[in-house]
Write a protein that holds these residues in place. Structure first.
Motif, mmCIF file in Angstrom:
data_model
loop_
_atom_site.group_PDB
_atom_site.id
_atom_site.type_symbol
_atom_site.label_atom_id
_atom_site.label_comp_id
_atom_site.label_asym_id
_atom_site.label_seq_id
_atom_site.Cartn_x
_atom_site.Cartn_y
_atom_site.Cartn_z
ATOM 1 N N ALA A 11 0.909 -1.228 -0.019
ATOM 2 C CA ALA A 11 0.063 0.041 0.035
ATOM 3 C C ALA A 11 1.085 0.905 0.096
ATOM 4 O O ALA A 11 2.026 1.169 0.469
ATOM 5 N N GLY A 12 0.393 2.280 -0.652
ATOM 6 C CA GLY A 12 1.246 3.459 -0.800
ATOM 7 C C GLY A 12 1.614 4.081 0.550
ATOM 8 O O GLY A 12 2.662 4.789 0.709
ATOM 9 N N PHE A 13 0.877 3.770 1.653
ATOM 10 C CA PHE A 13 1.024 4.415 2.977
ATOM 11 C C PHE A 13 2.152 3.558 3.603
ATOM 12 O O PHE A 13 2.681 4.174 4.709
ATOM 13 N N VAL A 14 2.734 2.572 2.994
ATOM 14 C CA VAL A 14 3.881 1.930 3.981
ATOM 15 C C VAL A 14 5.104 1.857 3.214
ATOM 16 O O VAL A 14 6.005 1.087 3.694
ATOM 17 N N LYS A 15 5.198 2.023 1.827
ATOM 18 C CA LYS A 15 6.244 1.662 1.141
ATOM 19 C C LYS A 15 7.455 2.606 1.561
ATOM 20 O O LYS A 15 7.505 3.871 2.141
ATOM 21 N N GLY A 16 8.695 1.841 1.708
ATOM 22 C CA GLY A 16 9.761 2.331 2.145
ATOM 23 C C GLY A 16 10.055 1.978 3.844
ATOM 24 O O GLY A 16 11.151 2.159 4.215
ATOM 25 N N ARG A 17 8.770 1.895 4.454
ATOM 26 C CA ARG A 17 8.827 1.610 5.780
ATOM 27 C C ARG A 17 8.573 0.175 6.318
ATOM 28 O O ARG A 17 9.318 -0.317 7.081
ATOM 29 N N PHE A 18 7.719 -0.611 5.477
ATOM 30 C CA PHE A 18 7.442 -1.831 5.914
ATOM 31 C C PHE A 18 8.045 -2.931 4.799
ATOM 32 O O PHE A 18 8.113 -2.417 3.510
ATOM 33 N N THR A 19 8.248 -4.040 5.166
ATOM 34 C CA THR A 19 8.936 -5.043 4.238
ATOM 35 C C THR A 19 8.116 -6.326 4.565
ATOM 36 O O THR A 19 8.236 -6.791 5.673
ATOM 37 N N ILE A 20 7.482 -6.995 3.401
ATOM 38 C CA ILE A 20 6.959 -8.273 3.770
ATOM 39 C C ILE A 20 7.923 -9.224 3.283
ATOM 40 O O ILE A 20 8.888 -9.252 2.049
ATOM 41 N N SER A 21 7.994 -10.514 3.897
ATOM 42 C CA SER A 21 8.855 -11.677 3.581
ATOM 43 C C SER A 21 8.179 -13.002 3.816
ATOM 44 O O SER A 21 6.999 -12.883 4.764
ATOM 45 N N ARG A 22 8.731 -13.996 3.464
ATOM 46 C CA ARG A 22 8.361 -15.355 3.770
ATOM 47 C C ARG A 22 9.372 -16.315 4.119
ATOM 48 O O ARG A 22 10.490 -16.097 3.302
ATOM 49 N N ASP A 23 9.011 -17.451 4.783
ATOM 50 C CA ASP A 23 9.987 -18.608 4.768
ATOM 51 C C ASP A 23 9.113 -19.827 4.690
ATOM 52 O O ASP A 23 8.513 -20.150 5.556
ATOM 53 N N ASN A 24 9.303 -20.382 3.516
ATOM 54 C CA ASN A 24 8.105 -21.453 3.012
ATOM 55 C C ASN A 24 8.601 -22.598 3.758
ATOM 56 O O ASN A 24 7.962 -23.441 4.004
ATOM 57 N N ALA A 25 10.005 -22.732 4.325
ATOM 58 C CA ALA A 25 10.400 -23.919 5.003
ATOM 59 C C ALA A 25 9.683 -23.942 6.486
ATOM 60 O O ALA A 25 9.552 -24.995 7.021
ATOM 61 N N LYS A 26 9.188 -22.636 6.925
ATOM 62 C CA LYS A 26 8.738 -22.672 8.205
ATOM 63 C C LYS A 26 7.213 -22.204 8.113
ATOM 64 O O LYS A 26 6.649 -21.850 9.067
ATOM 65 N N ASN A 27 6.732 -22.227 6.912
ATOM 66 C CA ASN A 27 5.287 -21.930 6.510
ATOM 67 C C ASN A 27 4.933 -20.542 7.349
ATOM 68 O O ASN A 27 3.723 -20.285 7.927
ATOM 69 N N THR A 28 5.899 -19.515 7.135
ATOM 70 C CA THR A 28 5.559 -18.338 7.951
ATOM 71 C C THR A 28 5.646 -17.089 7.062
ATOM 72 O O THR A 28 6.482 -17.190 6.251
ATOM 73 N N VAL A 29 4.906 -16.016 7.367
ATOM 74 C CA VAL A 29 5.182 -14.865 6.537
ATOM 75 C C VAL A 29 5.554 -13.731 7.570
ATOM 76 O O VAL A 29 4.822 -13.743 8.744
ATOM 77 N N PHE A 30 6.174 -12.586 7.289
ATOM 78 C CA PHE A 30 6.639 -11.530 8.136
ATOM 79 C C PHE A 30 6.312 -10.408 7.456
ATOM 80 O O PHE A 30 5.939 -10.164 6.245
ATOM 81 N N LEU A 31 6.017 -9.510 8.781
ATOM 82 C CA LEU A 31 6.017 -8.150 8.230
ATOM 83 C C LEU A 31 6.834 -6.958 8.903
ATOM 84 O O LEU A 31 6.606 -7.280 10.592
ATOM 85 N N GLN A 32 7.978 -6.925 8.520
ATOM 86 C CA GLN A 32 8.966 -5.911 9.305
ATOM 87 C C GLN A 32 8.576 -4.524 9.309
ATOM 88 O O GLN A 32 8.367 -4.105 8.015
ATOM 89 N N MET A 33 8.158 -3.952 10.140
ATOM 90 C CA MET A 33 7.502 -2.508 10.337
ATOM 91 C C MET A 33 8.623 -1.584 10.798
ATOM 92 O O MET A 33 8.968 -2.030 11.909
ATOM 93 N N ASN A 34 9.028 -0.678 10.114
ATOM 94 C CA ASN A 34 10.132 0.333 10.785
ATOM 95 C C ASN A 34 9.284 1.725 10.656
ATOM 96 O O ASN A 34 8.333 1.990 9.843
ATOM 97 N N SER A 35 10.100 2.640 11.516
ATOM 98 C CA SER A 35 9.610 4.065 11.207
ATOM 99 C C SER A 35 8.271 4.226 11.338
ATOM 100 O O SER A 35 7.331 4.912 10.776
ATOM 101 N N LEU A 36 7.669 3.470 12.542
ATOM 102 C CA LEU A 36 6.400 3.439 12.824
ATOM 103 C C LEU A 36 5.637 4.781 13.284
ATOM 104 O O LEU A 36 6.278 5.450 13.824
#
Length: 125
Positions: free
Chosen positions: A61-86
């Motif tokens: 979404a436009g309001f989080v670009k540059g601050r949030f990063t989504i990633s995933r680890d398929n081996a662990k069946n997990t998705v992450f959301l790193q949120m910076n500059s909250l």
């Protein structure tokens, strides 16, 4: 049906960071995209970020670009959301969900039949 459990929320000061996790059940996790939404009090649930099955395509979404990063680890069946500059306006309950079509198109909350319990993120000013 995919079972989802979000975690990692909490109380943080403006400018701080949090890392959200979403653990998914099932052996086919690596075959579908994943998304994060959020819902603030009195507001509709809104798209935050999405990631395709391999992690090679991401959408924000436009309001989080540059601050949030989504990633995933398929081996662990997990998705992450790193949120910076909250910011205080990031305060919301954050939800993940499985997304069965392309993540290049921004989904809405109405594209999903069910949701997990979410994890509360509170950003103080």
């Amino acid at each position: 049906q995919v079972q989802l459990v979000e975690s990692g929320g909490g109380l943080v000061q403006a400018g701080g960071s949090l890392r959200l996790s979403c653990a998914a059940s099932g052996r086919t996790f690596s075959s579908y995209a994943m998304v994060w939404f959020r819902q603030a009090p009195g507001k509709e649930r809104e798209f935050v970020a999405g990631i395709n099955w391999s992690g090679g395509v991401k959408n924000y979404a436009g309001f989080v670009k540059g601050r949030f990063t989504i990633s995933r680890d398929n081996a662990k069946n997990t998705v992450f959301l790193q949120m910076n500059s909250l910011k205080p306006e990031d305060t919301a309950v954050y939800y993940c969900n499985a997304h069965m079509t392309t993540i290049r198109t921004i989904p809405t909350q109405y594209d999903y039949d069910s949701w997990g319990q979410g994890t509360q993120v509170t950003v103080s000013s």
